[in-house]
Design a protein around this motif. Structure first.
Motif, PDB file in Angstrom:
ATOM      1  N   ASP A   1     -42.367 -78.910  10.746  1.00  0.00           N
ATOM      2  CA  ASP A   1     -42.616 -78.339   9.358  1.00  0.00           C
ATOM      3  C   ASP A   1     -41.779 -76.621   8.844  1.00  0.00           C
ATOM      4  N   LEU A   2     -41.459 -76.362  10.422  1.00  0.00           N
ATOM      5  CA  LEU A   2     -41.046 -75.006  10.008  1.00  0.00           C
ATOM      6  C   LEU A   2     -40.122 -74.712  11.508  1.00  0.00           C
ATOM      7  N   CYS A   3     -38.795 -74.469  11.623  1.00  0.00           N
ATOM      8  CA  CYS A   3     -38.231 -73.888  12.907  1.00  0.00           C
ATOM      9  C   CYS A   3     -38.225 -72.683  12.654  1.00  0.00           C
ATOM     10  N   VAL A   4     -37.913 -71.912  13.841  1.00  0.00           N
ATOM     11  CA  VAL A   4     -37.425 -70.319  13.797  1.00  0.00           C
ATOM     12  C   VAL A   4     -36.654 -70.087  15.064  1.00  0.00           C
ATOM     13  N   VAL A   5     -35.191 -69.665  15.003  1.00  0.00           N
ATOM     14  CA  VAL A   5     -34.468 -69.965  15.704  1.00  0.00           C
ATOM     15  C   VAL A   5     -34.746 -68.427  15.912  1.00  0.00           C
ATOM     16  N   ALA A   6     -34.781 -67.872  17.422  1.00  0.00           N
ATOM     17  CA  ALA A   6     -34.947 -66.202  17.021  1.00  0.00           C
ATOM     18  C   ALA A   6     -34.664 -65.642  18.426  1.00  0.00           C
ATOM     19  N   THR A   7     -33.746 -66.467  19.002  1.00  0.00           N
ATOM     20  CA  THR A   7     -32.372 -66.022  19.226  1.00  0.00           C
ATOM     21  C   THR A   7     -31.393 -65.371  19.561  1.00  0.00           C
ATOM     22  N   GLY A   8     -31.027 -64.408  20.503  1.00  0.00           N
ATOM     23  CA  GLY A   8     -29.809 -62.961  19.425  1.00  0.00           C
ATOM     24  C   GLY A   8     -29.127 -62.088  20.973  1.00  0.00           C
ATOM     25  N   VAL A   9     -28.526 -61.889  20.902  1.00  0.00           N
ATOM     26  CA  VAL A   9     -28.438 -60.772  22.248  1.00  0.00           C
ATOM     27  C   VAL A   9     -27.121 -60.121  21.275  1.00  0.00           C
ATOM     28  N   LEU A  10     -26.907 -58.896  21.934  1.00  0.00           N
ATOM     29  CA  LEU A  10     -27.203 -57.238  21.141  1.00  0.00           C
ATOM     30  C   LEU A  10     -26.135 -56.946  22.467  1.00  0.00           C
ATOM     31  N   GLN A  11     -26.812 -57.013  23.325  1.00  0.00           N
ATOM     32  CA  GLN A  11     -26.414 -55.838  24.766  1.00  0.00           C
ATOM     33  C   GLN A  11     -26.626 -56.654  26.245  1.00  0.00           C
ATOM     34  N   SER A  12     -26.025 -56.546  27.477  1.00  0.00           N
ATOM     35  CA  SER A  12     -26.159 -57.345  28.204  1.00  0.00           C
ATOM     36  C   SER A  12     -25.412 -56.945  28.998  1.00  0.00           C
ATOM     37  N   LEU A  13     -26.072 -55.318  29.894  1.00  0.00           N
ATOM     38  CA  LEU A  13     -24.936 -54.246  30.251  1.00  0.00           C
ATOM     39  C   LEU A  13     -24.539 -55.410  31.674  1.00  0.00           C
ATOM     40  N   PRO A  14     -23.271 -55.183  32.663  1.00  0.00           N
ATOM     41  CA  PRO A  14     -22.276 -54.408  31.888  1.00  0.00           C
ATOM     42  C   PRO A  14     -21.486 -54.750  31.211  1.00  0.00           C
ATOM     43  N   GLN A  15     -21.193 -55.624  31.159  1.00  0.00           N
ATOM     44  CA  GLN A  15     -20.534 -56.692  30.445  1.00  0.00           C
ATOM     45  C   GLN A  15     -20.658 -56.701  28.921  1.00  0.00           C
ATOM     46  N   ILE A  16     -21.431 -56.986  28.311  1.00  0.00           N
ATOM     47  CA  ILE A  16     -21.838 -56.736  26.869  1.00  0.00           C
ATOM     48  C   ILE A  16     -22.103 -55.832  26.445  1.00  0.00           C
TER      49      ILE A  16
END
Length: 248
Positions: free
Chosen positions: A81-96
């Motif tokens: 009934d419901l599929c939520v994609v709640a993944t994400g990346v903004l920063q991942s030090l030291p590279q991102i």
């Protein structure tokens, strides 16, 4: 608010602050529910896995087979009934880290951001949208960000994050167009949750007014309220936490 519309739910990113809060909110709602809570590692799901209604599963966007197997197993519990994609990346030090200028663009870092923010959710749609309910309204919702709006961009910068979320918005729009042909009762939307106190946003909330910051639980409640109110005509939209539409 009761989320009776959703009885067989999938949350990808249940190890994150918002994803875990969505699982807990759904599990605490009235009526029978099954919540399939997806994360990359077992320990990350410990908090939500203790709730009886929650069934953990494991996936890795770098391994498409893990998504395919998870979708096949979840389909045995009935249509989603419901599929939520709640993944994400903004920063991942030291590279991102968010780029202040085009001079800071790094190909490897940008590729990783696109894998998590765009390619992974696109693969999730590939495998989970086909198992969504067809005999009643169902919702595919991918968490995006207002900074992914091309029309709303006034500041520039954050090239990888902005571009990956803009690309995610296009994926969702494409999914919505295809759904209209194969499952017209289903809805696919990109969703802006506002600024939430999570590990993703915490380094960047210093100048944000306190009243504009949401706790994960508050953000989850708003997301589920919006998802519950979605109608077929909303499919293909970019929706904010207050139900308003955002320009692509």
């Amino acid at each position: 608010m009761a989320y009776k519309r959703f009885t067989n739910c999938v949350v990808l990113g249940a190890s994150g602050g918002v994803g875990a809060a969505i699982c807990a909110r759904l599990a605490g709602d009235t009526g029978p529910k099954v919540i399939h809570a997806g994360g990359r590692t077992a320990p990350a799901l410990a908090d939500v896995a203790s709730i009886a209604a929650i069934r953990p599963f494991f996936f890795d966007y770098a391994d498409e087979t893990s998504l395919e197997k998870a979708a096949a197993q979840i389909a045995q519990a009935g249509p989603v009934d419901l599929c939520v994609v709640a993944t994400g990346v903004l920063q991942s030090l030291p590279q991102i880290r968010p780029e202040r200028s085009w001079r800071s663009i790094d190909a490897d870092a940008m590729a990783e951001v696109f894998m998590v923010n765009t390619i992974g959710p696109a693969l999730a749609a590939k495998h989970f949208v086909p198992i969504m309910r067809k005999d009643a309204a169902s919702v595919f919702l991918a968490i995006s960000a207002r900074v992914g709006s091309v029309g709303d961009n006034r500041l520039g910068g954050w090239h990888s994050y902005r571009a990956s979320k803009a690309a995610l918005n296009m994926i969702v729009r494409n999914v919505a167009i295809e759904l209209e042909r194969v499952n017209p009762g289903a809805v696919a939307v990109a969703y802006h949750p506002g600024t939430v106190r999570t590990g993703l946003s915490e380094p960047f909330t210093g100048s944000t007014a306190e009243q504009k910051l949401f706790t994960p639980d508050n953000a989850a409640a708003k997301l589920l309220d919006v998802a519950s109110a979605l109608q077929a005509e909303d499919s293909g939209s970019f929706v904010a936490f207050d139900g308003s539409k955002i320009a692509w």
